[in-house]
Design a protein around this motif. Structure first.
Motif, PDB file in Angstrom:
ATOM      1  N   ILE A   1       0.859  -1.196   0.000  1.00 32.59           N
ATOM      2  CA  ILE A   1       0.000   0.000   0.000  1.00 32.59           C
ATOM      3  C   ILE A   1       0.884   1.230   0.000  1.00 32.59           C
ATOM      4  CG2 ILE A   1      -1.728   1.325   1.269  1.00 32.59           C
ATOM      5  CD1 ILE A   1      -2.725  -1.249   2.507  1.00 32.59           C
ATOM      6  N   ARG A   2       0.565   2.169  -0.896  1.00 35.35           N
ATOM      7  CA  ARG A   2       1.226   3.484  -0.934  1.00 35.35           C
ATOM      8  C   ARG A   2       0.147   4.545  -0.886  1.00 35.35           C
ATOM      9  NH1 ARG A   2       4.434   0.792  -4.772  1.00 35.35           N
ATOM     10  NH2 ARG A   2       6.631   0.815  -4.279  1.00 35.35           N
ATOM     11  N   ASP A   3       0.207   5.406   0.108  1.00 39.41           N
ATOM     12  CA  ASP A   3      -0.769   6.502   0.268  1.00 39.41           C
ATOM     13  C   ASP A   3      -2.209   6.007   0.176  1.00 39.41           C
ATOM     14  OD1 ASP A   3       1.107   8.565   0.649  1.00 39.41           O
ATOM     15  OD2 ASP A   3       1.514   8.594  -1.504  1.00 39.41           O
ATOM     16  N   GLY A   4      -2.499   4.911   0.850  1.00 41.32           N
ATOM     17  CA  GLY A   4      -3.854   4.390   0.913  1.00 41.32           C
ATOM     18  C   GLY A   4      -4.304   3.612  -0.310  1.00 41.32           C
ATOM     19  N   ILE A   5      -3.426   3.458  -1.297  1.00 38.29           N
ATOM     20  CA  ILE A   5      -3.783   2.763  -2.534  1.00 38.29           C
ATOM     21  C   ILE A   5      -3.051   1.427  -2.592  1.00 38.29           C
ATOM     22  CG2 ILE A   5      -3.743   2.855  -5.055  1.00 38.29           C
ATOM     23  CD1 ILE A   5      -3.794   5.944  -4.726  1.00 38.29           C
TER      24      ILE A   5
ATOM     25  N   HIS B   1      -9.666   1.830   7.942  1.00 44.25           N
ATOM     26  CA  HIS B   1      -9.796   1.895   6.488  1.00 44.25           C
ATOM     27  C   HIS B   1      -8.420   1.888   5.823  1.00 44.25           C
ATOM     28  CE1 HIS B   1     -13.954   2.985   7.208  1.00 44.25           C
ATOM     29  NE2 HIS B   1     -13.533   3.912   8.041  1.00 44.25           N
ATOM     30  N   LEU B   2      -8.398   1.433   4.596  1.00 40.92           N
ATOM     31  CA  LEU B   2      -7.153   1.424   3.832  1.00 40.92           C
ATOM     32  C   LEU B   2      -6.615   2.831   3.615  1.00 40.92           C
ATOM     33  CD1 LEU B   2      -7.945  -1.282   1.147  1.00 40.92           C
ATOM     34  CD2 LEU B   2      -6.314  -1.448   3.011  1.00 40.92           C
ATOM     35  N   HIS B   3      -7.510   3.813   3.460  1.00 39.04           N
ATOM     36  CA  HIS B   3      -7.036   5.175   3.205  1.00 39.04           C
ATOM     37  C   HIS B   3      -6.354   5.799   4.433  1.00 39.04           C
ATOM     38  CE1 HIS B   3     -11.257   5.860   4.546  1.00 39.04           C
ATOM     39  NE2 HIS B   3     -10.687   6.833   5.230  1.00 39.04           N
ATOM     40  N   ASP B   4      -6.441   5.119   5.601  1.00 39.00           N
ATOM     41  CA  ASP B   4      -5.727   5.578   6.794  1.00 39.00           C
ATOM     42  C   ASP B   4      -4.250   5.168   6.765  1.00 39.00           C
ATOM     43  OD1 ASP B   4      -8.093   6.605   7.854  1.00 39.00           O
ATOM     44  OD2 ASP B   4      -8.559   4.727   8.906  1.00 39.00           O
TER      45      ASP B   4
ATOM     46  N   HIS C   1      -0.619   5.003   5.225  1.00 37.91           N
ATOM     47  CA  HIS C   1       0.306   5.699   4.333  1.00 37.91           C
ATOM     48  C   HIS C   1       1.175   4.695   3.577  1.00 37.91           C
ATOM     49  CE1 HIS C   1       3.213   8.534   2.805  1.00 37.91           C
ATOM     50  NE2 HIS C   1       4.191   7.902   3.432  1.00 37.91           N
TER      51      HIS C   1
ATOM     52  N   LYS D   1      -1.153   7.365   7.900  1.00 44.84           N
ATOM     53  CA  LYS D   1      -1.064   8.666   7.233  1.00 44.84           C
ATOM     54  C   LYS D   1      -0.990   9.774   8.269  1.00 44.84           C
ATOM     55  CE  LYS D   1      -3.203   8.192   2.738  1.00 44.84           C
ATOM     56  NZ  LYS D   1      -4.304   8.577   1.886  1.00 44.84           N
TER      57      LYS D   1
END
Length: 195
Positions: free
Chosen positions: A111-115, A142-145, A147, A162
């Motif tokens: 995962i990079r920056d939630g992606i 959540h994945l978007h948390d 980084h 993040k």
């Protein structure tokens, strides 16, 4: 009562000692190679199937290590050989970072920056659901948390948030309050006493 046959059975080696030494070394090296080829996933034990494989693996190679020897002497020689080869490999890897990278591999960024990096997931044979489960176990909703998330060569996951965690925020607040108190105390010391 004659104890000699019992002691002979417990301690006498039915196979040559060189074979007792070579068997664990060969099995050890084969397992290291196989675990490297099949990936970090087996070490991460992401689901019950991975755990079953690792538990079964030890039972599967047991006979290859001990052969037809159930003696205490044979068990001690086998255990000593496994510990000795591991000690040797660890020392060699400690002295050679290049060889360590070759044998252990490198960390894989998932995962990079939630992606999510779907290509990396596919390469490591991880499903999105397994990755989300790992993220949840580490306290992220959540994945978007997330980084940054890496699967380390040893099968562990390194996850970086993040935003700073609540504990980090409280720590920073506490440090700033202590700094403010230090400044007030320093100011009080400098001020001349009024009578």
């Amino acid at each position: 009562m004659n104890l000699t046959p019992a002691f002979d059975h417990m301690f006498q080696l039915p196979i040559p000692i060189i074979e007792k030494l070579l068997r664990p070394i060969i099995v050890y090296l084969a397992l290291v190679l196989l675990l490297r080829l099949f990936g970090k996933r087996e070490l991460a034990q992401l689901n019950p199937f991975d755990l079953v494989v690792l538990l079964s693996l030890s039972n599967t190679v047991q006979n290859a290590i001990i052969g037809e020897d159930n003696s205490i002497t044979g068990g001690v020689i086998g255990a000593f050989t496994l510990l000795a080869i591991n000690w040797f490999v660890v020392r060699v890897l400690f002295r050679s970072p290049r060889l360590t990278r070759v044998l252990e591999g490198r960390a894989v960024v998932l995962i990079r920056d939630g992606i999510i990096d779907r290509k990396a997931l596919k390469h490591e044979a991880l499903t999105r659901e397994e990755l989300v489960e790992v993220i949840h176990r580490q306290g992220f909703e959540h994945l978007h948390d997330v980084h940054h998330c890496e699967l380390e060569p040893n099968g562990s996951f390194f996850i970086e948030a993040k935003d700073p965690s609540i504990a980090d925020k409280r720590h920073d607040e506490l440090l700033s309050k202590l700094e403010a108190l230090n400044k007030e105390i320093a100011a009080l010391r400098v001020r001349p006493a009024t009578s």
